[in-house]
Motif scaffolding. Structure first.
Motif, PDB file in Angstrom:
ATOM      1  N   ASN A 125       0.864  -1.171   0.000  1.00  0.00           N
ATOM      2  CA  ASN A 125       0.000   0.000   0.000  1.00  0.00           C
ATOM      3  C   ASN A 125       0.908   1.230   0.000  1.00  0.00           C
ATOM      4  O   ASN A 125       1.748   1.379   0.881  1.00  0.00           O
ATOM      5  CB  ASN A 125      -0.871  -0.019   1.263  1.00  0.00           C
ATOM      6  CG  ASN A 125      -1.788   1.171   1.356  1.00  0.00           C
ATOM      7  OD1 ASN A 125      -1.680   2.132   0.598  1.00  0.00           O
ATOM      8  ND2 ASN A 125      -2.701   1.123   2.303  1.00  0.00           N
ATOM      9  N   PRO A 126       0.793   2.135  -0.988  1.00  0.00           N
ATOM     10  CA  PRO A 126       1.678   3.303  -1.060  1.00  0.00           C
ATOM     11  C   PRO A 126       1.704   4.161   0.211  1.00  0.00           C
ATOM     12  O   PRO A 126       2.665   4.854   0.480  1.00  0.00           O
ATOM     13  CB  PRO A 126       1.129   4.102  -2.245  1.00  0.00           C
ATOM     14  CG  PRO A 126       0.436   3.096  -3.082  1.00  0.00           C
ATOM     15  CD  PRO A 126      -0.108   2.066  -2.130  1.00  0.00           C
ATOM     16  N   LYS A 127       0.618   4.106   1.011  1.00  0.00           N
ATOM     17  CA  LYS A 127       0.608   4.856   2.266  1.00  0.00           C
ATOM     18  C   LYS A 127       1.403   4.128   3.343  1.00  0.00           C
ATOM     19  O   LYS A 127       1.690   4.676   4.388  1.00  0.00           O
ATOM     20  CB  LYS A 127      -0.828   5.085   2.731  1.00  0.00           C
ATOM     21  CG  LYS A 127      -1.591   6.021   1.831  1.00  0.00           C
ATOM     22  CD  LYS A 127      -2.971   6.281   2.357  1.00  0.00           C
ATOM     23  CE  LYS A 127      -3.711   7.228   1.413  1.00  0.00           C
ATOM     24  NZ  LYS A 127      -5.056   7.520   1.876  1.00  0.00           N
ATOM     25  N   ASP A 128       1.717   2.875   3.064  1.00  0.00           N
ATOM     26  CA  ASP A 128       2.477   2.025   3.975  1.00  0.00           C
ATOM     27  C   ASP A 128       3.957   2.161   3.630  1.00  0.00           C
ATOM     28  O   ASP A 128       4.413   1.602   2.643  1.00  0.00           O
ATOM     29  CB  ASP A 128       2.037   0.578   3.750  1.00  0.00           C
ATOM     30  CG  ASP A 128       1.923  -0.207   5.018  1.00  0.00           C
ATOM     31  OD1 ASP A 128       2.011   0.391   6.090  1.00  0.00           O
ATOM     32  OD2 ASP A 128       1.743  -1.427   4.912  1.00  0.00           O
ATOM     33  N   ARG A 129       4.706   2.903   4.406  1.00  0.00           N
ATOM     34  CA  ARG A 129       6.125   3.051   4.116  1.00  0.00           C
ATOM     35  C   ARG A 129       6.939   2.903   5.388  1.00  0.00           C
ATOM     36  O   ARG A 129       6.512   3.309   6.466  1.00  0.00           O
ATOM     37  CB  ARG A 129       6.423   4.363   3.408  1.00  0.00           C
ATOM     38  CG  ARG A 129       6.124   5.602   4.184  1.00  0.00           C
ATOM     39  CD  ARG A 129       6.317   6.820   3.310  1.00  0.00           C
ATOM     40  NE  ARG A 129       6.478   8.008   4.142  1.00  0.00           N
ATOM     41  CZ  ARG A 129       6.860   9.163   3.708  1.00  0.00           C
ATOM     42  NH1 ARG A 129       7.116   9.321   2.428  1.00  0.00           N
ATOM     43  NH2 ARG A 129       6.998  10.178   4.513  1.00  0.00           N
ATOM     44  N   GLN A 130       8.099   2.305   5.220  1.00  0.00           N
ATOM     45  CA  GLN A 130       8.981   2.006   6.340  1.00  0.00           C
ATOM     46  C   GLN A 130      10.256   2.836   6.196  1.00  0.00           C
ATOM     47  O   GLN A 130      10.859   2.859   5.120  1.00  0.00           O
ATOM     48  CB  GLN A 130       9.317   0.516   6.308  1.00  0.00           C
ATOM     49  CG  GLN A 130      10.322   0.085   7.317  1.00  0.00           C
ATOM     50  CD  GLN A 130      10.707  -1.376   7.131  1.00  0.00           C
ATOM     51  OE1 GLN A 130      10.291  -2.041   6.191  1.00  0.00           O
ATOM     52  NE2 GLN A 130      11.529  -1.876   8.020  1.00  0.00           N
ATOM     53  N   MET A 131      10.665   3.507   7.270  1.00  0.00           N
ATOM     54  CA  MET A 131      11.901   4.269   7.215  1.00  0.00           C
ATOM     55  C   MET A 131      13.077   3.296   7.241  1.00  0.00           C
ATOM     56  O   MET A 131      13.159   2.432   8.099  1.00  0.00           O
ATOM     57  CB  MET A 131      12.023   5.246   8.382  1.00  0.00           C
ATOM     58  CG  MET A 131      13.239   6.135   8.229  1.00  0.00           C
ATOM     59  SD  MET A 131      13.452   7.343   9.538  1.00  0.00           S
ATOM     60  CE  MET A 131      13.795   6.292  10.915  1.00  0.00           C
ATOM     61  N   MET A 132      13.979   3.445   6.270  1.00  0.00           N
ATOM     62  CA  MET A 132      15.133   2.558   6.152  1.00  0.00           C
ATOM     63  C   MET A 132      16.404   3.179   6.695  1.00  0.00           C
ATOM     64  O   MET A 132      17.252   2.490   7.246  1.00  0.00           O
ATOM     65  CB  MET A 132      15.350   2.169   4.677  1.00  0.00           C
ATOM     66  CG  MET A 132      14.174   1.460   4.045  1.00  0.00           C
ATOM     67  SD  MET A 132      13.677  -0.029   4.916  1.00  0.00           S
ATOM     68  CE  MET A 132      15.078  -1.071   4.660  1.00  0.00           C
ATOM     69  N   ALA A 133      16.561   4.496   6.516  1.00  0.00           N
ATOM     70  CA  ALA A 133      17.796   5.165   6.942  1.00  0.00           C
ATOM     71  C   ALA A 133      17.570   6.674   6.969  1.00  0.00           C
ATOM     72  O   ALA A 133      16.681   7.194   6.303  1.00  0.00           O
ATOM     73  CB  ALA A 133      18.941   4.822   5.993  1.00  0.00           C
ATOM     74  N   LYS A 134      18.421   7.362   7.754  1.00  0.00           N
ATOM     75  CA  LYS A 134      18.384   8.825   7.839  1.00  0.00           C
ATOM     76  C   LYS A 134      19.756   9.377   7.498  1.00  0.00           C
ATOM     77  O   LYS A 134      20.756   8.665   7.584  1.00  0.00           O
ATOM     78  CB  LYS A 134      18.018   9.263   9.261  1.00  0.00           C
ATOM     79  CG  LYS A 134      16.594   8.976   9.657  1.00  0.00           C
ATOM     80  CD  LYS A 134      16.351   9.410  11.067  1.00  0.00           C
ATOM     81  CE  LYS A 134      15.490  10.646  11.033  1.00  0.00           C
ATOM     82  NZ  LYS A 134      15.127  11.137  12.349  1.00  0.00           N
ATOM     83  N   ASP A 135      19.780  10.646   7.137  1.00  0.00           N
ATOM     84  CA  ASP A 135      21.016  11.388   6.862  1.00  0.00           C
ATOM     85  C   ASP A 135      21.841  10.738   5.747  1.00  0.00           C
ATOM     86  O   ASP A 135      23.070  10.650   5.824  1.00  0.00           O
ATOM     87  CB  ASP A 135      21.859  11.528   8.138  1.00  0.00           C
ATOM     88  CG  ASP A 135      21.099  12.195   9.265  1.00  0.00           C
ATOM     89  OD1 ASP A 135      20.311  13.117   8.971  1.00  0.00           O
ATOM     90  OD2 ASP A 135      21.271  11.805  10.423  1.00  0.00           O
ATOM     91  N   ILE A 136      21.167  10.305   4.687  1.00  0.00           N
ATOM     92  CA  ILE A 136      21.820   9.634   3.566  1.00  0.00           C
ATOM     93  C   ILE A 136      22.304  10.666   2.552  1.00  0.00           C
ATOM     94  O   ILE A 136      21.565  11.565   2.153  1.00  0.00           O
ATOM     95  CB  ILE A 136      20.861   8.619   2.906  1.00  0.00           C
ATOM     96  CG1 ILE A 136      20.493   7.519   3.905  1.00  0.00           C
ATOM     97  CG2 ILE A 136      21.439   8.045   1.626  1.00  0.00           C
ATOM     98  CD1 ILE A 136      21.672   6.735   4.429  1.00  0.00           C
ATOM     99  N   LEU A 137      23.559  10.521   2.141  1.00  0.00           N
ATOM    100  CA  LEU A 137      24.165  11.424   1.159  1.00  0.00           C
ATOM    101  C   LEU A 137      24.285  10.792  -0.217  1.00  0.00           C
ATOM    102  O   LEU A 137      24.235  11.500  -1.225  1.00  0.00           O
ATOM    103  CB  LEU A 137      25.564  11.841   1.634  1.00  0.00           C
ATOM    104  CG  LEU A 137      25.623  12.635   2.929  1.00  0.00           C
ATOM    105  CD1 LEU A 137      27.067  12.869   3.334  1.00  0.00           C
ATOM    106  CD2 LEU A 137      24.894  13.944   2.778  1.00  0.00           C
ATOM    107  N   VAL A 138      24.490   9.473  -0.270  1.00  0.00           N
ATOM    108  CA  VAL A 138      24.734   8.782  -1.542  1.00  0.00           C
ATOM    109  C   VAL A 138      23.849   7.549  -1.615  1.00  0.00           C
ATOM    110  O   VAL A 138      23.724   6.813  -0.639  1.00  0.00           O
ATOM    111  CB  VAL A 138      26.221   8.350  -1.658  1.00  0.00           C
ATOM    112  CG1 VAL A 138      26.458   7.577  -2.940  1.00  0.00           C
ATOM    113  CG2 VAL A 138      27.146   9.536  -1.563  1.00  0.00           C
ATOM    114  N   ALA A 139      23.253   7.327  -2.788  1.00  0.00           N
ATOM    115  CA  ALA A 139      22.502   6.099  -3.055  1.00  0.00           C
ATOM    116  C   ALA A 139      22.962   5.569  -4.402  1.00  0.00           C
ATOM    117  O   ALA A 139      23.070   6.326  -5.366  1.00  0.00           O
ATOM    118  CB  ALA A 139      21.006   6.371  -3.071  1.00  0.00           C
TER     119      ALA A 139
END
Length: 66
Positions: free
Chosen positions: A12-26
């Motif tokens: 469900n697009p409203k269902d989201r899980q935080m994976m990481a914070k303060d990310i500079l590079v992906a």
């Protein structure tokens, strides 16, 4: 410097899980999205692709690949 909070979308697009914070590079490598923070720590996310990057809200949205 722009640092992102990264979320992974569920079924469900409203269902989201935080994976990481303060990310500079992906980056994608070998079927994973590798997220790197300012300290060089890497958080791998398996079978995902980058869906959206928003500098205004400083959010990056990942989506599971099927």
């Amino acid at each position: 410097m722009c640092e992102f909070t990264v979320y992974l979308l569920g079924d469900n697009p409203k269902d989201r899980q935080m994976m990481a914070k303060d990310i500079l590079v992906a980056r994608r490598k070998e079927g994973k999205v590798l997220l790197m923070d300012a300290f060089g720590s890497i958080t791998p996310v398996e079978n995902a692709t980058i869906e959206e990057v928003n500098t205004l809200s400083q959010e990056m949205i990942l989506k599971k690949m099927i």
